[in-house]
Design a protein around this motif. Sequence first.
Motif, PDB file in Angstrom:
ATOM      1  N   GLN A 775       0.826  -1.207   0.000  1.00 27.54           N
ATOM      2  CA  GLN A 775       0.000   0.000   0.000  1.00 27.54           C
ATOM      3  C   GLN A 775       0.862   1.261   0.000  1.00 27.54           C
ATOM      4  OE1 GLN A 775      -3.306   0.164  -0.364  1.00 27.54           O
ATOM      5  NE2 GLN A 775      -3.367  -2.072  -0.473  1.00 27.54           N
ATOM      6  N   THR A 777       3.872   1.651  -1.405  1.00 25.48           N
ATOM      7  CA  THR A 777       4.357   1.853  -2.765  1.00 25.48           C
ATOM      8  C   THR A 777       3.240   2.307  -3.689  1.00 25.48           C
ATOM      9  OG1 THR A 777       5.970   0.097  -2.411  1.00 25.48           O
ATOM     10  CG2 THR A 777       5.532   0.711  -4.685  1.00 25.48           C
ATOM     11  N   LYS A 778       2.081   1.734  -3.506  1.00 25.84           N
ATOM     12  CA  LYS A 778       0.927   2.018  -4.377  1.00 25.84           C
ATOM     13  C   LYS A 778       0.517   3.489  -4.311  1.00 25.84           C
ATOM     14  CE  LYS A 778      -3.795   0.345  -5.140  1.00 25.84           C
ATOM     15  NZ  LYS A 778      -4.808  -0.620  -4.685  1.00 25.84           N
ATOM     16  N   HIS A 779       0.651   4.088  -3.119  1.00 24.86           N
ATOM     17  CA  HIS A 779       0.160   5.454  -2.927  1.00 24.86           C
ATOM     18  C   HIS A 779       1.292   6.478  -2.767  1.00 24.86           C
ATOM     19  CE1 HIS A 779      -3.963   4.077  -2.763  1.00 24.86           C
ATOM     20  NE2 HIS A 779      -3.626   3.169  -1.856  1.00 24.86           N
TER      21      HIS A 779
END
Length: 872
Positions: A775, A777-779
């Motif tokens: 999460q 890395t994703k955001h």
Amino acid sequence: MDNKLQIFISSTYTDLIEERQAAVMAILEAEHIPAGMELFAAGDKSQLDSIKKWIDESDVYMLILGGRYGSIEPESGLSYTEVEYRYAVEKKKPLFAVILNEKWLEEKSKATDTKDIYEFENQVKYKDFQKLVNSKLCAICKDKSQLQKEIIKSLNKQKEKSLTGWIKASDIHKMNISIASEEKDIVIIDPTEKNETIKSLPVSKNEPHVIQTPKKNSVIDVLFQKNKEFIIIGLTGRTGSGCSTIANLLSSDNLVNKDKREELLKTKSNEERKYSICYNYLAKNWEMPAILVKITHLILLLCLKDGFNNFLNQIRNWVTNSYNIQKHQMETELTELKRKKQDADKKDDKDNMEKSIELGQEIVVKEELLKKNEKSKNTRIRIIENVEKILPEIKIIRDMERNADFVYESLRNKSQSYRNRNITIERDAISNFLGTKENKGEIEDCYSQLKNKLDKSFVSTFQLFGNYIRYSTFFERNEDESPYSITSLLHHVIQYYRNINTDEDKSTLIVIDSLRNPYEIFYLRKKYSSFYAMAVSARDDNRRNRLIDKNYDKKTIEEFNETEFPSQKVSLRDKFIYQNINECAEISDIHIINNDKKVNEDGNETNGLDYLQKQLIRYVSLMKHPALVIPTHEERTMQIAFMAKSNSGCISRQVGAVITDKDFAIKTIGWNTAPEGQVPCLLRDCYTLLETKNEKKDLKALYSEYEVKQREKNIDKPDEKTLCDCLTEKFGTDKSIFNGRNVSYCFKDVFNKQKGEKNQVHTRALHAEENAFLQITKHGGQSIKGGKLFTTASPCELCAKKAYQLGIKEIYYIDLYPGISQEHILESGKNECRPKMIFFEGAIGRAYLQLYQPIISYKDEINDILDSKKNE
């Protein structure tokens, strides 16, 4: 304080003299007041008015209906008994009736050699009256014993309606009474006259003719009363973890020093300030030590009550039968495996050669299990034989068997009656048997003698006894009817102590040492809102050293571990029958650490017992007064992980994870579920995939391309099982057996079965820790190096490697992962790079809300105390 209810007994008289007397005895036994007018002549108009007045002033109307209708009242043409009944109905008086059944009437008629038992003149009116009575609350009785039981049962229900009742003047001192400061607060009454006022107002202890207005309790007194007056703490933990140490601390006078006060100025941190606040509160509100209830004592009571030898014979039969069933099942499976291997050996091709090797390995495993099964059976038989040998040496056993049966029946049938201190026979017998604060009971003496005789085999013996008792009661439809039930007996013992303390206006704190099966925790949690399951943990080296100090050898310790913390995956049935400390810890409300030493934040060490005592003081004070202090950083963060796991779509196990920086600031949250855009396993249904009418294109939103293709056979390999073949084998074609449930399935399990593998990589779900890492890395990405990972289950090998690589410094967990992630991954490499594994301590789940959610704001609480003081 319980008021005594006045019960008006209505019936015909000459035919029911014995029954009325039995009713009077039952009412007195239930601690209420019987009333009736049977000694006055029937047919007197003034007498009927007097009866109505008595009915008006009584709290409950009770009818005993035999075979007679009774004398007729001239104006209504109904019997006086029916007139009384209809009057009670008209006045909406709480009522119930007991009706003598036909067999009882026949026996009465034969015994008296008279026809006065039956109605002959007014049979139609009698039948109509009987129908009327049957239309309302009533019980059909076959004898006087049942009549008395039904009366007591009905009166217990009436008590729940908060009727007015009567109180004794000598009991008034138990109530909160303010001294009347003005003449208008005093009401003078005639003590010789029956008056409704005296039924509803307390009488002054010193001046019995004066009614005084009771003291108004503050809002705080009312709101916190339930928290203070009744608490149950159920301990759970592995042998050597320290459950008995905690039980002894709570049941001693040494938990807090009532004369000592912690100075807030001397504290150095907020956590120390929290402890000081809790200590100071508990020092003022520690009324009495906890009552200690030992599960081993209850197991021993159940062993004794029908005769110890009889109990041992039952266990022997259970061990023999259950192991023979397992043996037959394994032998059948072994025969089938050998047949399949022979078939594979006959075909000379690569696939069948590989299959033959796999089958050969399964045969070896199955043969080892057969040997282990036989060895386990022999071990348990030896345990039974050892007990049989030493029983004649324990002279107290025979007397204990008689006493145990009496105590068991008294607890089971009369637990509510012990609020009455006048029931001395049963209360004295139970106190002598179970023990009191001042004296150890007979059960402790017997228990100690057994423990000394059995020596090192004592723990394994009682583990076997407990397992048999759980097995024999778990699948009963009505547990209270079972002859052996730990949980039912525990409930009656709790009620016994609670009722005695209620009679003496004392609060009740009960500590149970110890619960070793998850069903026991679920049972108590359902029964009592004030129940807290407290899991006690210790470092493995500390725990083992304690057992070694008690002269247990390594082999015995390993046997304890396997019994309490099985290494092999057990069935759902076994989880709720046998000991399973792992499951108990997983569902516990509060987690306590009992290591020999505690390293503080400043690097200094604290004696383990001192730290243990501090933990108990914190949580007992919060049980008595929720939100007295705020949660720890660890509790707050783990609670978020605990709540996050409910988002999981995994059907095997829900896990939540939170990542923070070094100062507990939350960076990200995760739970185990399928990747975003895919449907979680919990929301898929195997029958949707299996139904041929569903088009492939419609299935692709729910299922993978691989799963959809597996609905059809491979043309080149028609004998090869498809995934859908395995699904059909597992779940069958009759969906109705699942009673409306969505039949979700674990792809990993079914795929491994299809391919004959045991690979974990085929799972559809991301692990909770893995999801939390991704999460970030994703955001947008941010550093978590030096941060903390909170997970409701410790990380597997794959997630442990990721945490290691990302620079996580501390991993807090509740449930230990069964693999080798800690030994193989986290305890490898440079010391400064290794994440530190920390077992979570604190309140979690329902307990977090119960202990830290304010009942009212603290400001309002202080102001209410000040206002109450002004109004005194």
